[in-house]
Write a protein that holds these residues in place. Structure first.
Motif, PDB file in Angstrom:
ATOM      1  N   ASN A 158      -6.195 -11.340   5.570  1.00  0.00           N
ATOM      2  CA  ASN A 158      -4.863 -11.171   5.552  1.00  0.00           C
ATOM      3  C   ASN A 158      -3.646 -11.630   6.517  1.00  0.00           C
ATOM      4  O   ASN A 158      -2.335 -11.555   6.356  1.00  0.00           O
ATOM      5  N   GLY A 166     -14.072  -5.015   5.829  1.00  0.00           N
ATOM      6  CA  GLY A 166     -13.298  -5.348   4.701  1.00  0.00           C
ATOM      7  C   GLY A 166     -12.611  -6.778   4.537  1.00  0.00           C
ATOM      8  O   GLY A 166     -11.942  -6.907   3.725  1.00  0.00           O
ATOM      9  N   SER A 167     -12.570  -7.452   5.563  1.00  0.00           N
ATOM     10  CA  SER A 167     -12.174  -8.894   5.795  1.00  0.00           C
ATOM     11  C   SER A 167     -10.539  -8.792   5.647  1.00  0.00           C
ATOM     12  O   SER A 167      -9.717  -9.456   5.207  1.00  0.00           O
ATOM     13  N   THR A 168     -10.159  -7.480   6.222  1.00  0.00           N
ATOM     14  CA  THR A 168      -8.684  -7.460   6.472  1.00  0.00           C
ATOM     15  C   THR A 168      -8.296  -8.555   7.413  1.00  0.00           C
ATOM     16  O   THR A 168      -7.024  -8.907   7.178  1.00  0.00           O
ATOM     17  N   PHE A 227      -1.031  -4.908  -8.911  1.00  0.00           N
ATOM     18  CA  PHE A 227      -1.210  -4.560  -7.726  1.00  0.00           C
ATOM     19  C   PHE A 227       0.072  -5.286  -6.814  1.00  0.00           C
ATOM     20  O   PHE A 227       0.859  -4.838  -5.962  1.00  0.00           O
ATOM     21  N   SER A 229      -5.223 -14.570   1.813  1.00  0.00           N
ATOM     22  CA  SER A 229      -6.487 -13.951   2.113  1.00  0.00           C
ATOM     23  C   SER A 229      -7.453 -15.248   2.336  1.00  0.00           C
ATOM     24  O   SER A 229      -7.886 -15.804   1.732  1.00  0.00           O
ATOM     25  N   TYR A 237     -14.227  -8.913  -8.031  1.00  0.00           N
ATOM     26  CA  TYR A 237     -13.717  -8.691  -6.854  1.00  0.00           C
ATOM     27  C   TYR A 237     -14.890  -8.408  -5.927  1.00  0.00           C
ATOM     28  O   TYR A 237     -15.594  -7.139  -5.827  1.00  0.00           O
ATOM     29  N   TYR A 266      -9.199 -12.783  -7.059  1.00  0.00           N
ATOM     30  CA  TYR A 266      -7.886 -12.604  -6.947  1.00  0.00           C
ATOM     31  C   TYR A 266      -6.964 -12.910  -8.139  1.00  0.00           C
ATOM     32  O   TYR A 266      -5.587 -12.955  -8.266  1.00  0.00           O
ATOM     33  N   PHE A 270      -5.589  -0.507  -5.412  1.00  0.00           N
ATOM     34  CA  PHE A 270      -6.492  -1.334  -4.502  1.00  0.00           C
ATOM     35  C   PHE A 270      -7.964  -0.570  -4.483  1.00  0.00           C
ATOM     36  O   PHE A 270      -9.024  -1.496  -4.797  1.00  0.00           O
ATOM     37  N   ILE A 289      -9.225  -2.381  -7.662  1.00  0.00           N
ATOM     38  CA  ILE A 289      -9.776  -3.726  -7.419  1.00  0.00           C
ATOM     39  C   ILE A 289     -10.939  -3.706  -6.831  1.00  0.00           C
ATOM     40  O   ILE A 289     -12.028  -4.537  -7.280  1.00  0.00           O
ATOM     41  N   THR A 302      -5.227  -6.954 -10.419  1.00  0.00           N
ATOM     42  CA  THR A 302      -4.502  -7.486  -9.229  1.00  0.00           C
ATOM     43  C   THR A 302      -2.922  -7.967  -9.284  1.00  0.00           C
ATOM     44  O   THR A 302      -2.287  -8.032  -8.499  1.00  0.00           O
ATOM     45  N   TYR A 344       0.794  -1.187  -0.017  1.00  0.00           N
ATOM     46  CA  TYR A 344       0.078  -0.001   0.088  1.00  0.00           C
ATOM     47  C   TYR A 344       0.735   1.196   0.018  1.00  0.00           C
ATOM     48  O   TYR A 344       0.714   2.170   0.815  1.00  0.00           O
ATOM     49  N   GLU A 366       0.995 -12.640  -0.227  1.00  0.00           N
ATOM     50  CA  GLU A 366      -0.236 -12.489   0.326  1.00  0.00           C
ATOM     51  C   GLU A 366      -0.958 -13.750   0.799  1.00  0.00           C
ATOM     52  O   GLU A 366      -0.948 -14.781   0.024  1.00  0.00           O
TER      53      GLU A 366
HETATM   54  C1  AVI Z   1      -7.295  -5.636   1.823  1.00  0.00           C
HETATM   55  N1  AVI Z   1      -7.643  -6.993   1.874  1.00  0.00           N
HETATM   56  C2  AVI Z   1      -8.838  -7.307   2.609  1.00  0.00           C
HETATM   57  C3  AVI Z   1      -7.533  -7.437   0.458  1.00  0.00           C
HETATM   58  C4  AVI Z   1      -8.131  -8.889   0.305  1.00  0.00           C
HETATM   59  O1  AVI Z   1      -9.119  -9.284  -0.423  1.00  0.00           O
HETATM   60  O2  AVI Z   1      -7.617  -9.615   0.879  1.00  0.00           O
HETATM   61  C5  AVI Z   1      -6.502  -7.207  -0.468  1.00  0.00           C
HETATM   62  C6  AVI Z   1      -6.420  -7.712  -1.791  1.00  0.00           C
HETATM   63  N2  AVI Z   1      -5.375  -8.565  -2.374  1.00  0.00           N
HETATM   64  C7  AVI Z   1      -5.840  -8.610  -3.435  1.00  0.00           C
HETATM   65  N3  AVI Z   1      -7.050  -8.364  -3.781  1.00  0.00           N
HETATM   66  C8  AVI Z   1      -7.462  -7.568  -2.980  1.00  0.00           C
END
Ligand code: AVI
Length: 330
Positions: free
Chosen positions: A175, A170-172, A225, A293, A58, A215, A49, A52, A222, A41, A291
């Motif tokens: 992560n 946001g379901s962070t 990103f 998720s 998404y 994703y 983002f 996205i 993405t 970020y 990452e």
């Molecule tokens: C911030 N977070 C909740 C997003 C997710 O869905 O995990 C980040 C993201 N990574 C790829 N797309 C979105």
């Protein structure tokens, strides 16, 4: 809106750079190699983002937006104190553009709730930008931005009287790796008193193809990103990643509920990182894990809550059961 100055001074830019250097040195020396999505970020990453969140594939953002709209009255009731005029603090961890939160803010204001909105972020620019935009849109809202990491923010706020209702949307939460997630939830729960509340957004397990597509979108946003992390390391650490020799790859494992994203070198290469005075070697197609998720189920959410000493007070979902916003209490 009335916005006061940030109450907590964040770590300096030099400290941030030191952390990034340490992170890259450790992450690229281990097997398998890893880099953390917390470094996605920068300005460009935050812009990507935003893009996205508007992609057709998404679903999480628009689903959570819909569910907050659908349940705004019940959610407001669950978050505010029972006595209508009792003042309280509505904290938000990582508010972003506040688009989703505005649904709740508006509803609380319209129904006469006496509250102060406290957006929390380690980026002063993020909370100040949000406070300024809220000032325009909701002039009657009291805003007190707080520049701090989440644990510090909750400990600071614990000394104030009145209910604290803490949003983490946001379901962070997805992560975090399972062990980090548990530690994080315990850290959030520890300073809460019996009257406080947490509202956490969880993306739920569903058709694995839908999850995977979210994703790995057709427009490649993405991918950009994920790849932007290499551009960031080139700029901030003087690395010489050749972006064209890397690809974004993602998979979803329905057993663990994890989407995992990787940066894949398409050929063997050496990358020099000037700030570390170090060269890292990559074999062709050697994954760099960037990452996680995680996607959740109701039993998993119940057990996460219990482990942190919390109880699920209410469980709100959309009509397709894609996403849940869960009210937790100590
Ligand atoms: C911030 N977070 C909740 C997003 C997710 O869905 O995990 C980040 C993201 N990574 C790829 N797309 C979105």
């Amino acid at each position: 809106a009335t916005a006061s100055a940030p109450a907590f001074s964040p770590s300096s830019q030099t400290e941030e750079l030191e952390k990034l250097k340490q992170h890259v040195a450790t992450g690229l020396s281990r097997t398998p190699k890893t880099l953390s999505s917390t470094y996605f970020y920068d300005d460009e990453g935050s812009r990507l983002f935003q893009q996205i969140m508007a992609l057709p594939e998404y679903y999480p953002t628009r689903t959570e937006f819909g569910l907050l709209t659908r349940h705004q009255a019940a959610l407001s009731t669950a978050l505010r104190p029972t006595a209508a005029q009792e003042p309280f603090y509505l904290l938000e961890l990582g508010a972003g553009d506040g688009l989703k939160t505005k649904i709740l803010l508006r509803h609380l204001l319209d129904t006469g709730a006496a509250f102060t909105y406290v957006p929390v972020d380690i980026s002063a620019a993020a909370v100040e930008g949000l406070a300024a935009s809220l000032q325009q849109e909701l002039p009657e809202l009291r805003v007190e931005p707080l520049v701090a990491d989440y644990g510090t923010a909750l400990r600071l706020m614990a000394s104030r009287s009145g209910r604290k209702a803490v949003l983490f949307l946001g379901s962070t939460i997805g992560n975090f790796l399972p062990a980090e997630r548990q530690a994080f939830l315990r850290e959030l729960a520890a300073p809460l008193s019996a009257d406080d509340r947490l509202l956490i957004g969880f993306d739920l397990q569903k058709d694995p193809r839908l999850i995977r597509a979210a994703y790995d979108d057709a427009q490649g946003v993405t991918a950009a990103f994920n790849l932007n992390l290499l551009t960031r390391l080139n700029r901030e650490l003087g690395a010489d990643f050749e972006r064209a020799a890397w690809q974004h790859y993602t998979d979803y494992d329905p057993l663990s509920g994890a989407v995992r994203s990787f940066l894949m070198p398409t050929k063997a290469q050496h990358v020099h990182v000037a700030a570390l005075n170090q060269t890292f070697s990559f074999a062709a197609w050697e994954p760099v894990h960037t990452e996680n998720s995680y996607k959740f189920t109701r039993p998993l959410i119940d057990s996460l809550a219990a482990d942190a000493g919390l109880t699920v007070a209410e469980f709100f979902t959309d009509e397709r059961d894609y996403f849940a916003d869960v009210v937790l209490r100590p």
